[in-house]
Design a protein around this motif. Structure first.
Motif, short mmCIF file in Angstrom:
data_model
loop_
_atom_site.label_atom_id
_atom_site.label_comp_id
_atom_site.label_asym_id
_atom_site.label_seq_id
_atom_site.Cartn_x
_atom_site.Cartn_y
_atom_site.Cartn_z
N ILE A 8 25.84 -2.74 -34.51
CA ILE A 8 26.75 -2.98 -33.32
C ILE A 8 26.89 -4.62 -32.65
O ILE A 8 25.24 -5.01 -32.20
CB ILE A 8 25.92 -2.29 -32.55
CG1 ILE A 8 26.03 -0.92 -33.11
CG2 ILE A 8 25.89 -1.92 -31.04
CD1 ILE A 8 26.89 0.24 -33.17
N ILE A 9 27.60 -4.91 -32.37
CA ILE A 9 27.09 -6.68 -31.28
C ILE A 9 28.09 -6.48 -30.25
O ILE A 9 29.20 -5.90 -29.99
CB ILE A 9 28.17 -7.54 -32.35
CG1 ILE A 9 27.75 -7.85 -34.27
CG2 ILE A 9 28.25 -8.87 -31.49
CD1 ILE A 9 28.49 -8.43 -34.87
N ASP A 32 23.10 -8.88 -22.51
CA ASP A 32 22.28 -9.21 -24.02
C ASP A 32 22.60 -9.26 -24.95
O ASP A 32 22.60 -8.50 -26.08
CB ASP A 32 21.55 -7.37 -24.90
CG ASP A 32 20.21 -6.66 -23.57
OD1 ASP A 32 19.50 -7.19 -23.26
OD2 ASP A 32 20.57 -5.35 -23.48
N SER A 33 23.50 -10.64 -24.96
CA SER A 33 24.70 -10.92 -25.65
C SER A 33 23.50 -11.46 -26.43
O SER A 33 24.32 -12.13 -27.91
CB SER A 33 25.22 -11.67 -25.24
OG SER A 33 24.32 -13.45 -24.20
N SER A 34 22.22 -11.57 -26.67
CA SER A 34 21.86 -12.95 -27.41
C SER A 34 21.00 -11.56 -28.79
O SER A 34 20.18 -11.79 -29.00
CB SER A 34 20.17 -13.54 -27.18
OG SER A 34 19.64 -12.92 -26.88
N THR A 35 20.95 -10.72 -28.38
CA THR A 35 20.95 -8.82 -29.12
C THR A 35 22.16 -8.38 -29.64
O THR A 35 22.78 -8.58 -29.44
CB THR A 35 20.44 -8.14 -28.88
OG1 THR A 35 18.68 -9.36 -27.48
CG2 THR A 35 18.44 -7.14 -29.72
N ILE A 84 23.00 -19.13 -38.72
CA ILE A 84 22.45 -18.85 -37.41
C ILE A 84 20.86 -17.82 -37.69
O ILE A 84 20.79 -17.12 -38.93
CB ILE A 84 23.35 -17.89 -36.81
CG1 ILE A 84 24.49 -18.26 -36.29
CG2 ILE A 84 22.18 -17.09 -35.08
CD1 ILE A 84 25.43 -17.68 -35.08
N LEU A 85 19.81 -17.86 -37.01
CA LEU A 85 19.07 -17.54 -37.56
C LEU A 85 18.55 -16.64 -35.82
O LEU A 85 18.61 -16.52 -35.59
CB LEU A 85 17.58 -18.45 -37.51
CG LEU A 85 17.91 -19.46 -39.23
CD1 LEU A 85 16.42 -20.30 -39.62
CD2 LEU A 85 17.50 -18.28 -40.29
N LEU A 86 17.75 -15.59 -36.75
CA LEU A 86 17.27 -14.37 -35.78
C LEU A 86 15.23 -15.13 -35.57
O LEU A 86 15.18 -15.55 -36.55
CB LEU A 86 17.00 -12.71 -36.42
CG LEU A 86 17.94 -12.13 -37.10
CD1 LEU A 86 17.37 -11.04 -37.81
CD2 LEU A 86 18.80 -12.26 -35.86
N PHE A 103 19.48 -13.05 -31.13
CA PHE A 103 18.72 -14.59 -31.67
C PHE A 103 18.20 -15.89 -30.50
O PHE A 103 17.66 -15.01 -29.63
CB PHE A 103 20.49 -15.36 -31.63
CG PHE A 103 21.74 -14.05 -32.68
CD1 PHE A 103 20.97 -14.49 -34.08
CD2 PHE A 103 22.58 -13.93 -32.40
CE1 PHE A 103 21.99 -14.15 -35.28
CE2 PHE A 103 23.33 -12.96 -33.60
CZ PHE A 103 22.58 -13.11 -34.64
N ASP A 104 18.98 -16.79 -30.26
CA ASP A 104 18.01 -17.91 -29.57
C ASP A 104 18.40 -17.56 -28.06
O ASP A 104 19.61 -17.18 -28.89
CB ASP A 104 18.01 -19.36 -30.01
CG ASP A 104 17.75 -19.98 -28.71
OD1 ASP A 104 18.51 -20.07 -28.01
OD2 ASP A 104 16.16 -20.65 -29.56
N LYS A 105 17.47 -17.16 -27.12
CA LYS A 105 18.13 -17.34 -26.25
C LYS A 105 19.90 -17.41 -25.55
O LYS A 105 20.24 -17.22 -24.76
CB LYS A 105 17.21 -17.04 -25.15
CG LYS A 105 16.20 -15.72 -24.82
CD LYS A 105 16.70 -14.86 -25.26
CE LYS A 105 15.35 -13.18 -25.18
NZ LYS A 105 15.82 -12.26 -25.12
#
Length: 307
Positions: A25-26, A33-36, A102-104, A136-138
């Protein structure tokens, strides 16, 4: 563990429902919560024989590990009591539109909750929703990701390898973004590491038909039995024909048809060779049962193999 139930059955009951319905789910770009992103499963409560499902929450740190494929990144969660102290293992790769990785971040949250939904006018069914929240990074919105891939399995508390419950079960998920929407794929990996798309609702231990001995054995079989079309030989033509076959529960070829061919001269022989493989296949399976399934094989016509 209940009386008469072995360890594999217990783990299978706990783990398989989560893996079998797992999806990505994106969030939307303007979401709080756009970074999650989260991996979500939703399934009938009857699939898990435990009462520890409602209002379970675990927050913790992901631990890094080096996966076999060094191009991917690997993390495992803390031990989760809801899964008999097993850990969720993630092998993943996510990239932006320029294909920069892109890293978690290491914080995660896992939740499990139930809800009752109407099955008919007079009855309800209890459903379980389990989510693994990954961040992800905020400063990075998940929706900025162009492509992503997750391989999800379970590890024992201390071991750095997937657990075996009679067979090792995984869930493979990928996504890609076009100009408008995300497209999602659910995959399986055969014994030789080839990924094949499956339907979303098919189980985590779904397998596809495999030729006995693997791809190299199939190539030798086709080459050894090939009768190169005389006209194509005279004209010095070569090419690869893709043949789609229906393979039944016993490894027999039911039908064969050409879906791609460089020249009609090859088609009849390609179909004959495909049908000749009948009985040489290990059938596909779903939920532990042999099934009828499709298999696409390449039949390569090369002059160097002509005897």
């Amino acid at each position: 563990m209940r009386a008469g139930e072995n360890k594999n059955d217990s783990l299978n009951t706990l783990i398989r429902p989560f893996l079998d319905s797992l999806r990505i789910i994106i969030p939307e770009k303007d979401s709080p919560d756009s970074s999650t992103l989260y991996l979500e499963s939703y399934f009938p409560a009857s699939r898990i024989q435990t009462d520890a499902l409602d209002n379970y929450t675990k927050e913790g740190q992901l631990y890094f590990f080096v996966p076999e494929n060094k191009k991917l990144d690997g993390y495992v969660t803390d031990p989760l009591s809801i899964f008999d102290m097993k850990r969720i293992a993630l092998t993943y790769s996510i990239a932006d539109p320029k294909f920069k990785k892109i890293l978690l971040i290491k914080d995660y949250k896992f939740t499990s909750e139930s809800e009752n939904i109407a099955e008919t006018d007079s009855s309800e069914i209890k459903m379980i929703r389990q989510r693994l929240y990954l961040t992800f990074d905020k400063n990075i919105a998940v929706s900025s990701a162009k492509v992503g891939f997750f391989e999800v399995a379970f590890y024992d508390r201390s071991e750095q390898k997937p657990i075996d419950i009679g067979h090792t079960v995984f869930r493979y998920l990928s996504f890609s973004q076009d100009d408008v929407n995300y497209q999602y794929s659910y995959l399986i990996k055969d014994k030789e590491g080839v990924l094949t798309a499956i339907n979303f609702k098919e189980g985590s231990d779904r397998t596809v038909p495999e030729f006995k001995g693997g791809r190299s054995a199939l190539s030798f079989f086709l080459i050894g039995n090939m009768e190169y079309p005389r006209k194509a030989l005279t004209m010095r033509k070569e090419g690869v024909v893709l043949v789609s076959m229906q393979i039944d529960e016993y490894g027999r070829v039911l039908t064969a048809s050409v879906i791609s061919s460089p020249d009609p001269l090859f088609n009849k022989e390609a179909i004959r060779l495909a049908k000749l493989t009948s009985g040489q296949w290990i059938s596909g399976t779903n939920n532990g049962k042999n099934i009828k399934d499709e298999k696409i094989i390449p039949v390569s016509f090369e002059l160097r193999y002509v005897r």
